[in-house]
Scaffold this active site. Structure first.
Site, PDB file in Angstrom:
ATOM      1  N   ARG A   1       7.124  -5.275   3.553  1.00 55.70           N
ATOM      2  CA  ARG A   1       5.816  -5.909   3.381  1.00 55.70           C
ATOM      3  C   ARG A   1       5.627  -6.026   1.871  1.00 55.70           C
ATOM      4  O   ARG A   1       5.525  -4.994   1.169  1.00 55.70           O
ATOM      5  CB  ARG A   1       4.710  -5.070   4.011  1.00 55.70           C
ATOM      6  CG  ARG A   1       3.371  -5.893   4.138  1.00 55.70           C
ATOM      7  CD  ARG A   1       2.280  -5.525   3.197  1.00 55.70           C
ATOM      8  NE  ARG A   1       1.736  -4.221   3.395  1.00 55.70           N
ATOM      9  CZ  ARG A   1       0.632  -3.914   4.093  1.00 55.70           C
ATOM     10  NH1 ARG A   1      -0.075  -4.854   4.639  1.00 55.70           N
ATOM     11  NH2 ARG A   1       0.232  -2.663   4.186  1.00 55.70           N
TER      12      ARG A   1
ATOM     13  N   HIS B   1       0.804  -1.221   0.000  1.00 54.01           N
ATOM     14  CA  HIS B   1       0.000   0.000   0.000  1.00 54.01           C
ATOM     15  C   HIS B   1       0.841   1.276   0.000  1.00 54.01           C
ATOM     16  O   HIS B   1       0.288   2.377  -0.048  1.00 54.01           O
ATOM     17  CB  HIS B   1      -0.945   0.019   1.204  1.00 54.01           C
ATOM     18  CG  HIS B   1      -2.018  -1.027   1.119  1.00 54.01           C
ATOM     19  ND1 HIS B   1      -2.947  -1.062   0.110  1.00 54.01           N
ATOM     20  CD2 HIS B   1      -2.296  -2.090   1.917  1.00 54.01           C
ATOM     21  CE1 HIS B   1      -3.774  -2.097   0.291  1.00 54.01           C
ATOM     22  NE2 HIS B   1      -3.390  -2.737   1.369  1.00 54.01           N
TER      23      HIS B   1
ATOM     24  N   GLU C   1      -5.400 -11.595   8.141  1.00 52.42           N
ATOM     25  CA  GLU C   1      -6.232 -10.394   8.006  1.00 52.42           C
ATOM     26  C   GLU C   1      -7.469 -10.667   7.145  1.00 52.42           C
ATOM     27  O   GLU C   1      -8.021  -9.758   6.535  1.00 52.42           O
ATOM     28  CB  GLU C   1      -5.411  -9.228   7.434  1.00 52.42           C
ATOM     29  CG  GLU C   1      -4.610  -9.558   6.178  1.00 52.42           C
ATOM     30  CD  GLU C   1      -3.793  -8.380   5.651  1.00 52.42           C
ATOM     31  OE1 GLU C   1      -3.919  -7.260   6.148  1.00 52.42           O
ATOM     32  OE2 GLU C   1      -3.020  -8.609   4.702  1.00 52.42           O
TER      33      GLU C   1
ATOM     34  N   ASP D   1      -7.930  -4.790   7.363  1.00 52.46           N
ATOM     35  CA  ASP D   1      -8.497  -5.853   6.521  1.00 52.46           C
ATOM     36  C   ASP D   1      -9.211  -6.895   7.363  1.00 52.46           C
ATOM     37  O   ASP D   1     -10.240  -7.442   6.936  1.00 52.46           O
ATOM     38  CB  ASP D   1      -7.387  -6.513   5.689  1.00 52.46           C
ATOM     39  CG  ASP D   1      -7.028  -5.669   4.478  1.00 52.46           C
ATOM     40  OD1 ASP D   1      -7.949  -5.119   3.846  1.00 52.46           O
ATOM     41  OD2 ASP D   1      -5.830  -5.559   4.171  1.00 52.46           O
TER      42      ASP D   1
HETATM   43  C1  3PY Z   1      -4.285  -3.782   7.554  1.00 54.15           C
HETATM   44  O1  3PY Z   1      -4.591  -3.186   8.588  1.00 54.15           O
HETATM   45  O2  3PY Z   1      -5.037  -4.542   6.954  1.00 54.15           O
HETATM   46  C2  3PY Z   1      -2.954  -3.618   7.002  1.00 54.15           C
HETATM   47  O3  3PY Z   1      -2.550  -4.427   6.195  1.00 54.15           O
HETATM   48  C3  3PY Z   1      -2.157  -2.408   7.374  1.00 54.15           C
HETATM   49  O4  3PY Z   1      -1.579  -1.841   6.247  1.00 54.15           O
HETATM   50 MG    MG Z   2      -4.023  -5.387   5.127  1.00 52.03          MG
END
Ligand code: 3PY
Ligand code: MG
Length: 270
Positions: free
Chosen positions: A80, A55, A157, A183
């Site tokens: 990441r 992101h 997530e 997420d």
């Molecule tokens: C999330 O909170 O889903 C993340 O991946 C943070 O960037």
């Molecule tokens: Mg995320």
């Protein structure tokens, strides 16, 4: 920080030393795609810096320069990656990432694939790129030595990830789980709620932290601010993002403007 053999000390050594004492490590999250910013962040006090290829603004094109700048500043960095495919993960490790954070891991199979991409055979399935020995001293180190310097953290997530949590944390080669709370809330039907306003999100996060600790793995969490990072450090998470470079810039700019534009006592128009 350099080791006696001239190699950049592995960020995983610094993190592992904290975790041996059950202390939290705090990460700076980097969304800006510039080697000079990367160098500046790497020279700071944080335990590691995460370059966000999912992101953040950086792409695979900027990554080599950014990681080179960070390593030259004495930090072996975290990345990441943009997705959970082995090619993407192997590229990040080749380029010099010491910690790889893999998004959207839904199953033990995803987790096993991610872990294998971080290590050479016989531990994993990472491909050997002999040219890295020309670029960096550590690129010529024996496979097992390189493997030992890399940490693989998989992101839970999604709803599927939560359902497979116990198998994911038990996957060999997975050093820990890094939770993406945004997420996670979205995927589990809580929209944009957070642990602060939704007890079920709070319980979900704690469940992941507890599962990691029970399995002897590291629990990590993306945190939106320092308060959240300290709160979850107190609840057992051991790798926490405590600040994001873009937010630091925006906040610093707002503070500077507020100070600069405040009325000056005794000045005309005050
Ligand atoms: C999330 O909170 O889903 C993340 O991946 C943070 O960037
Ligand atoms: Mg995320």
């Amino acid at each position: 920080m350099t080791t006696t053999d001239g190699l950049v000390a592995r960020s995983s050594d610094r993190l592992r030393a904290l975790w041996r004492e059950d202390r939290p490590a705090y990460a700076l999250w980097s969304c800006l795609a510039d080697p000079v910013v990367a160098e500046l962040l790497a020279a700071g006090p944080f335990d590691t810096v995460v370059v966000d290829l999912q992101h953040g603004l950086a792409t695979a094109s900027e990554l080599p320069g950014m990681l080179q700048a960070m390593r030259a500043a004495g930090l072996a960095p975290a990345v990441r990656v943009g997705w959970k495919d082995p090619a993407t993960i192997m590229r990040a490790v080749d380029t010099g990432a010491s910690v790889v954070i893999v998004p959207m891991v839904d199953s033990a199979a995803d987790a096993a694939l991610a872990a294998a991409a971080c290590r050479f055979p016989p531990s994993g399935a990472r491909s050997w790129g002999p040219m890295w020995g020309d670029v960096r001293a550590d690129g010529a180190l024996p496979p097992a030595t390189q493997d030992a310097g890399v940490l693989c953290l998989v992101m839970v997530e999604t709803r599927a990830g939560v359902e497979a949590l116990d198998e994911i944390v038990a996957t060999p080669g997975v050093d820990g789980v890094f939770v993406g709370p945004n997420d996670l809330a979205l995927g589990c039907g809580y929209g944009r709620s957070t642990y602060r306003d939704e007890p079920e999100v709070d319980a979900l996060l704690q469940r992941v932290v507890d599962a990691c600790r029970d399995a002897g793995k590291v629990a990590g969490l993306f945190c939106s601010d320092v308060e959240m990072a300290r709160h979850w450090a107190g609840r057992g998470a051991r790798l926490l993002s405590a600040a994001v470079d873009t937010s630091l810039l925006r906040r610093g700019m707002a503070e500077a403007w507020a100070a600069a534009s405040a009325p000056i006592a005794g000045a005309a128009g005050a």
